[in-house]
Structures are given as C-alpha cells and as structure tokens.
Design a protein around this motif. Structure first.
Motif, PDB file in Angstrom:
ATOM      1  N   ARG A  41       5.244  -0.334   5.685  1.00  0.00           N
ATOM      2  CA  ARG A  41       3.950  -0.284   5.003  1.00  0.00           C
ATOM      3  C   ARG A  41       3.191   0.980   5.367  1.00  0.00           C
ATOM      4  O   ARG A  41       2.615   1.651   4.499  1.00  0.00           O
ATOM      5  CB  ARG A  41       3.118  -1.512   5.348  1.00  0.00           C
ATOM      6  N   ASN A  42       3.186   1.342   6.639  1.00  0.00           N
ATOM      7  CA  ASN A  42       2.497   2.560   7.063  1.00  0.00           C
ATOM      8  C   ASN A  42       3.116   3.801   6.438  1.00  0.00           C
ATOM      9  O   ASN A  42       2.410   4.727   6.031  1.00  0.00           O
ATOM     10  CB  ASN A  42       2.499   2.669   8.587  1.00  0.00           C
ATOM     11  N   ASN A  43       4.452   3.833   6.348  1.00  0.00           N
ATOM     12  CA  ASN A  43       5.129   4.963   5.704  1.00  0.00           C
ATOM     13  C   ASN A  43       4.767   5.052   4.230  1.00  0.00           C
ATOM     14  O   ASN A  43       4.551   6.144   3.697  1.00  0.00           O
ATOM     15  CB  ASN A  43       6.642   4.861   5.868  1.00  0.00           C
ATOM     16  N   LEU A  44       4.704   3.908   3.550  1.00  0.00           N
ATOM     17  CA  LEU A  44       4.342   3.906   2.135  1.00  0.00           C
ATOM     18  C   LEU A  44       2.892   4.337   1.922  1.00  0.00           C
ATOM     19  O   LEU A  44       2.589   5.050   0.964  1.00  0.00           O
ATOM     20  CB  LEU A  44       4.587   2.530   1.526  1.00  0.00           C
ATOM     21  N   GLN A  45       2.009   3.908   2.816  1.00  0.00           N
ATOM     22  CA  GLN A  45       0.607   4.337   2.702  1.00  0.00           C
ATOM     23  C   GLN A  45       0.480   5.843   2.908  1.00  0.00           C
ATOM     24  O   GLN A  45      -0.266   6.508   2.194  1.00  0.00           O
ATOM     25  CB  GLN A  45      -0.270   3.587   3.705  1.00  0.00           C
ATOM     26  N   LYS A  46       1.212   6.377   3.872  1.00  0.00           N
ATOM     27  CA  LYS A  46       1.178   7.824   4.094  1.00  0.00           C
ATOM     28  C   LYS A  46       1.759   8.560   2.901  1.00  0.00           C
ATOM     29  O   LYS A  46       1.209   9.563   2.448  1.00  0.00           O
ATOM     30  CB  LYS A  46       1.953   8.197   5.355  1.00  0.00           C
ATOM     31  N   ALA A  47       2.866   8.040   2.368  1.00  0.00           N
ATOM     32  CA  ALA A  47       3.478   8.674   1.199  1.00  0.00           C
ATOM     33  C   ALA A  47       2.542   8.628  -0.004  1.00  0.00           C
ATOM     34  O   ALA A  47       2.447   9.602  -0.759  1.00  0.00           O
ATOM     35  CB  ALA A  47       4.804   7.991   0.865  1.00  0.00           C
ATOM     36  N   SER A  48       1.836   7.528  -0.169  1.00  0.00           N
ATOM     37  CA  SER A  48       0.882   7.417  -1.275  1.00  0.00           C
ATOM     38  C   SER A  48      -0.241   8.431  -1.118  1.00  0.00           C
ATOM     39  O   SER A  48      -0.628   9.100  -2.087  1.00  0.00           O
ATOM     40  CB  SER A  48       0.321   5.999  -1.337  1.00  0.00           C
ATOM     41  N   ALA A  49      -0.771   8.556   0.093  1.00  0.00           N
ATOM     42  CA  ALA A  49      -1.838   9.532   0.344  1.00  0.00           C
ATOM     43  C   ALA A  49      -1.334  10.958   0.119  1.00  0.00           C
ATOM     44  O   ALA A  49      -2.027  11.787  -0.488  1.00  0.00           O
ATOM     45  CB  ALA A  49      -2.374   9.370   1.768  1.00  0.00           C
ATOM     46  N   ASP A  50      -0.111  11.231   0.578  1.00  0.00           N
ATOM     47  CA  ASP A  50       0.465  12.561   0.376  1.00  0.00           C
ATOM     48  C   ASP A  50       0.660  12.855  -1.111  1.00  0.00           C
ATOM     49  O   ASP A  50       0.390  13.962  -1.573  1.00  0.00           O
ATOM     50  CB  ASP A  50       1.809  12.697   1.111  1.00  0.00           C
ATOM     51  N   LEU A  51       1.129  11.857  -1.844  1.00  0.00           N
ATOM     52  CA  LEU A  51       1.356  12.052  -3.281  1.00  0.00           C
ATOM     53  C   LEU A  51       0.044  12.295  -4.018  1.00  0.00           C
ATOM     54  O   LEU A  51      -0.029  13.152  -4.895  1.00  0.00           O
ATOM     55  CB  LEU A  51       2.089  10.858  -3.875  1.00  0.00           C
ATOM     56  N   GLN A  52      -0.999  11.557  -3.638  1.00  0.00           N
ATOM     57  CA  GLN A  52      -2.315  11.792  -4.257  1.00  0.00           C
ATOM     58  C   GLN A  52      -2.791  13.210  -3.977  1.00  0.00           C
ATOM     59  O   GLN A  52      -3.328  13.885  -4.862  1.00  0.00           O
ATOM     60  CB  GLN A  52      -3.340  10.790  -3.731  1.00  0.00           C
ATOM     61  N   GLU A  53      -2.583  13.664  -2.754  1.00  0.00           N
ATOM     62  CA  GLU A  53      -2.995  15.018  -2.396  1.00  0.00           C
ATOM     63  C   GLU A  53      -2.185  16.053  -3.176  1.00  0.00           C
ATOM     64  O   GLU A  53      -2.736  17.033  -3.691  1.00  0.00           O
ATOM     65  CB  GLU A  53      -2.823  15.226  -0.893  1.00  0.00           C
ATOM     66  N   ILE A  54      -0.889  15.831  -3.288  1.00  0.00           N
ATOM     67  CA  ILE A  54      -0.038  16.766  -4.027  1.00  0.00           C
ATOM     68  C   ILE A  54      -0.434  16.803  -5.502  1.00  0.00           C
ATOM     69  O   ILE A  54      -0.491  17.876  -6.109  1.00  0.00           O
ATOM     70  CB  ILE A  54       1.455  16.399  -3.849  1.00  0.00           C
ATOM     71  N   GLU A  55      -0.728  15.641  -6.081  1.00  0.00           N
ATOM     72  CA  GLU A  55      -1.155  15.611  -7.481  1.00  0.00           C
ATOM     73  C   GLU A  55      -2.463  16.365  -7.665  1.00  0.00           C
ATOM     74  O   GLU A  55      -2.632  17.097  -8.647  1.00  0.00           O
ATOM     75  CB  GLU A  55      -1.310  14.174  -7.962  1.00  0.00           C
ATOM     76  N   SER A  56      -3.375  16.208  -6.729  1.00  0.00           N
ATOM     77  CA  SER A  56      -4.652  16.902  -6.829  1.00  0.00           C
ATOM     78  C   SER A  56      -4.465  18.415  -6.678  1.00  0.00           C
ATOM     79  O   SER A  56      -5.082  19.203  -7.411  1.00  0.00           O
ATOM     80  CB  SER A  56      -5.617  16.364  -5.769  1.00  0.00           C
ATOM     81  N   ILE A  57      -3.610  18.825  -5.750  1.00  0.00           N
ATOM     82  CA  ILE A  57      -3.315  20.250  -5.587  1.00  0.00           C
ATOM     83  C   ILE A  57      -2.641  20.786  -6.844  1.00  0.00           C
ATOM     84  O   ILE A  57      -2.943  21.897  -7.292  1.00  0.00           O
ATOM     85  CB  ILE A  57      -2.450  20.496  -4.334  1.00  0.00           C
ATOM     86  N   SER A  58      -1.761  19.991  -7.432  1.00  0.00           N
ATOM     87  CA  SER A  58      -1.095  20.402  -8.665  1.00  0.00           C
ATOM     88  C   SER A  58      -2.112  20.613  -9.794  1.00  0.00           C
ATOM     89  O   SER A  58      -1.987  21.566 -10.576  1.00  0.00           O
ATOM     90  CB  SER A  58      -0.059  19.356  -9.075  1.00  0.00           C
TER      91      SER A  58
END
Length: 185
Positions: A48-65
């Motif tokens: 669960r912690n890995n998925l939450q981190k991955a979700s946060a990272d993906l949101q950040e990457i989408e925003s940077i994109s």
C-alpha cells in the motif's frame, strides 16, 4: 537416546488437566497463525505504501508533463511573435502565457500538498524571458534554446522521480512516460 528434558516435558503434560491440555495444543497453532497473519499484514502495508508513493509520483510527473507542454506552446508562440516582429500570434502568446502560469501554479500546489520540498526556482526566470521577448531584446534562436532548457531541466526531474520507484513494473511504466516526454522536447 532421548534427552532428559523430553521426559520432564512429558511428565508435565501428563499432570495437566484435559482443559489445560486442549488449551496448550490450541495455543501453538494460534501463535503460528498470528505470526503468519502479522507477516502478511506487514507485506500488504508495504504494498500500500509503495502504491501511494507511486500514485504521488505519477501525479507529479503528469503535472510536470503539463508544464512542459505549456512551455512548448509558449515557446512556439514566442518564436512566431518575434519572427513577425510583434504583429503575429500576439493574442495566442498572451493566452498561452496564462495557461503556462496556471500549469506551474498547479505543479507548485501539488508539491505543497504532497509535502515535497522540490522547487523549480529556474522557472522563476520566465517573466524576465517574457519581458525580453516583448521588448525584442532577445534573438529568436536564443528564445527557443532558453525554453528548451526549461523543458530539459523539467524532464531531468521526471527522470529522477522515475529512478526512485521501487516496483519494477511501475518503474517501467514511468520510464515509458519519460521517453514520451523526451519526444516532446
């Protein structure tokens, strides 16, 4: 040869009442079950912690994109504006600047919401670049290079994020997203 401790344990068990013997024999499987349940629970918490981190990272990457996309748009309108000596693409350029500022603001809000200390201080120089474009104080090719430099630095940030992913499948998906972003710049 049977050890002496075995005989002592057998004598102890023989002296127990039936109720206590049943409790003793049930207690051993219950302890084993509790151990495996705890181990499984820790594994699920880690997932669960890995998925939450991955979700946060993906949101950040989408925003940077999104920021990269808007900077690319602003770059093209700025070059067209400069090439036309301020006559062409003026409205589109100023509308795109507003969109770029919104995308940067959304990225900063996301980072603040996630509690990340990452800053993009180099983006603070965009107003000065815009002013130079408006005044005609910068060459067309320099404008393109400056905006491309912003996008390269943003893409490098995405590269850093993707490398920190722990799960191999997630890392591969983030890497594919990174390659798409490299295609944009």
């Amino acid at each position: 040869m049977i050890p002496i401790n075995f005989f002592i344990a057998m004598k102890f068990i023989q002296n127990l009442s039936i109720r206590n013997k049943l409790l003793l024999f049930c207690l051993i499987p219950m302890i084993a079950t509790l151990y495996f349940l705890t181990a499984a629970m820790w594994g699920e918490i880690e997932k669960r912690n890995n998925l939450q981190k991955a979700s946060a990272d993906l949101q950040e990457i989408e925003s940077i994109s999104d920021v990269i996309h808007h900077i690319q748009e602003e770059r093209s309108y700025s070059i067209a504006y400069q090439a036309g000596r301020g006559r062409d693409e003026r409205t589109e350029l100023f509308n795109q600047r507003i969109q770029t500022d919104k995308a940067i603001s959304i990225l900063q809000q996301l980072l603040k919401k996630q509690g990340k200390q990452r800053t993009f201080s180099y983006l603070d120089s965009i107003p000065a670049i815009r002013n130079s474009v408006n005044m005609g104080g910068i060459a067309v090719d320099s404008t393109g290079n400056i905006y491309s430099g912003f996008n390269i630095r943003l893409t490098d940030e995405v590269s850093n994020i993707y490398r920190s992913a722990r799960d191999a499948d997630i890392r591969n998906l983030l890497e594919a997203r990174l390659f798409l972003m490299y295609g944009k710049i």
